[in-house]
Design an enzyme around this catalytic site. Sequence first.
Site, PDB file in Angstrom:
ATOM      1  N   CYS A   1      -0.592  -0.424   6.674  1.00 46.76           N
ATOM      2  CA  CYS A   1      -0.356   0.985   6.358  1.00 46.76           C
ATOM      3  C   CYS A   1       0.494   1.670   7.431  1.00 46.76           C
ATOM      4  O   CYS A   1      -0.006   2.418   8.270  1.00 46.76           O
ATOM      5  CB  CYS A   1      -1.648   1.764   6.158  1.00 46.76           C
ATOM      6  SG  CYS A   1      -1.282   3.375   5.428  1.00 46.76           S
TER       7      CYS A   1
ATOM      8  N   CYS B   1       1.591   4.604  -0.114  1.00 49.42           N
ATOM      9  CA  CYS B   1       0.486   5.333   0.506  1.00 49.42           C
ATOM     10  C   CYS B   1       0.732   6.824   0.350  1.00 49.42           C
ATOM     11  O   CYS B   1       1.879   7.268   0.331  1.00 49.42           O
ATOM     12  CB  CYS B   1       0.287   4.949   1.965  1.00 49.42           C
ATOM     13  SG  CYS B   1       1.383   5.751   3.113  1.00 49.42           S
TER      14      CYS B   1
END
Length: 454
Positions: free
Chosen positions: A214, A396
Amino acid sequence: MTDRNKAGSSKAPLVLRDGLSRRDFLKLTGGLTAAAAVGSAPAAAQAGVQTRARIVVLGGGAAGLTVAARLRDLLDGARITVVEPSETHHYQPGWTLVAAGTYSVSDVTARNEHYIPRGVDWKKDYVAAVDPESQVVETAGGDRLDYDFLVVATGIHLDYEAIEGLERADIGQNGLTSIYAGPEQARHAYEQTQRLGEQGGVARFTIPNTPIKCAGAPIKATLIAEDLLRTAGHRDRVDFHYHVREGALFSVERFDGMVRDIYGERGVGIESGSVLQGVEPELRRATFVDGDGNRETVDYDYLHVVPPMRAHDWVREAGLAVEDGSLAEGGWLAVDDQTLQHARYPNVFGAGDVVDTAIGKTASTVRAHGSVTPDNLVSVLQDREPQQRFDGYTSCPLITEVGKAALVEFDYTLEEVPTFGFIDQGQPSWMWWRLKVHMIKPLYYNMLRGRYLR
Ligand SMILES: Cc1cc2nc3c(=O)[nH]c(=O)nc-3n(C[C@H](O)[C@H](O)[C@H](O)COP(=O)(O)OP(=O)(O)OC[C@H]3O[C@@H](n4cnc5c(N)ncnc54)[C@H](O)[C@@H]3O)c2cc1C
């Protein structure tokens, strides 16, 4: 869940902002349902492929559980074993929300026993070694598991130890934070941000010189802390510094520009070519190194560490790691970046963060791997070529403040691939925040059951 969000509280009336209409929001929630529904259908409705194959899935995190659930649905008679040492399942995408004070630790913690698919064996142990020639897994407890097919899904090793002077136990004390270390540490980050606001000082946020999971999370950690201080009326007491290796802050050009603009507006200084090398936790001093090897030691009151990341050692020791190119140092699992089949062993597949693809390493990516990996394994099991292709899907919600996010989705082309084409997803909005807080977690837990794959 303690939703302290201004615009996005579940109790707040639906206040529409950013020129978005109620109709847009309804389209979004309807669109999400539709997007989920058009993903890979639960395979149970289809006739399972008859087989006595022994399949071992290494790691029972996001990818391992998802792959095991889909394999269980696709196959009839296979003996599937998941090797996973932990009783606890961590919903890692929620850790940024713990650092924001929005989720509690219990909101991001579940028990693996509820997600190991029925009919699948759970070996509660660590994999210690794999011999891909003789097709055997050895566990730390000394057991041997023979396999016909292997799926590697053991995620990432967080290499805090590679930072001089740093021990994991230091995280959560003396202003040293890291939301990557776990949910408790994410909660500590929230608490230490409050303390920083009361006392004032210098806050530093770091990025390592390796691929990370991420890649938006360090940016989110920075902007959440900045926003918490602003909301508390303490922003002017703190200097913000974002230490980053040379190059882009984000791999997609548009979002690189967006983050730079936001940092500029909100007074976050970008220290380019500055990678954390060491810390002296008691003295609150950090040493950074530039591209030429020059070291500089500076003081901090708050340090958010994103550690160097790599695959676990056994992947390289088993001869399964990529051997050439820029990713070789990290020992990532060598796979074909589209089929996710191992580069040298056709009966070995990868899923999740461990693979050596150029981008990915998000739970959203696992939604794509969750159908590509098992479906291709089943093709090979039937003596056919792998049919499914992974397109690099990475996503994301990039939180820009508590209550707002941009929904970032892209693929190998590094171009945006928006799910909701009727809205500009890259524009920070309360809608994507609500999506992050209320909708993505149920989608994630459905994914672990092999449902709503991409
Ligand atoms: C702070 C943070 C924020 C994030 N935010 C987002 C986000 O907003 N959106 C998003 O999509 N993704 C996000 N992610 C990334 C996402 O959580 C990961 O990409 C995802 O969990 C990857 O799944 P995985 O199964 O590969 O790894 P993991 O979920 O980490 O699972 C790996 C599993 O392997 C097990 N394991 C390790 N070693 C061994 C061994 N030797 N033997 C057996 N088992 C082993 C572990 O116990 C673990 O259960 C975030 C991650 C973090 C840390």
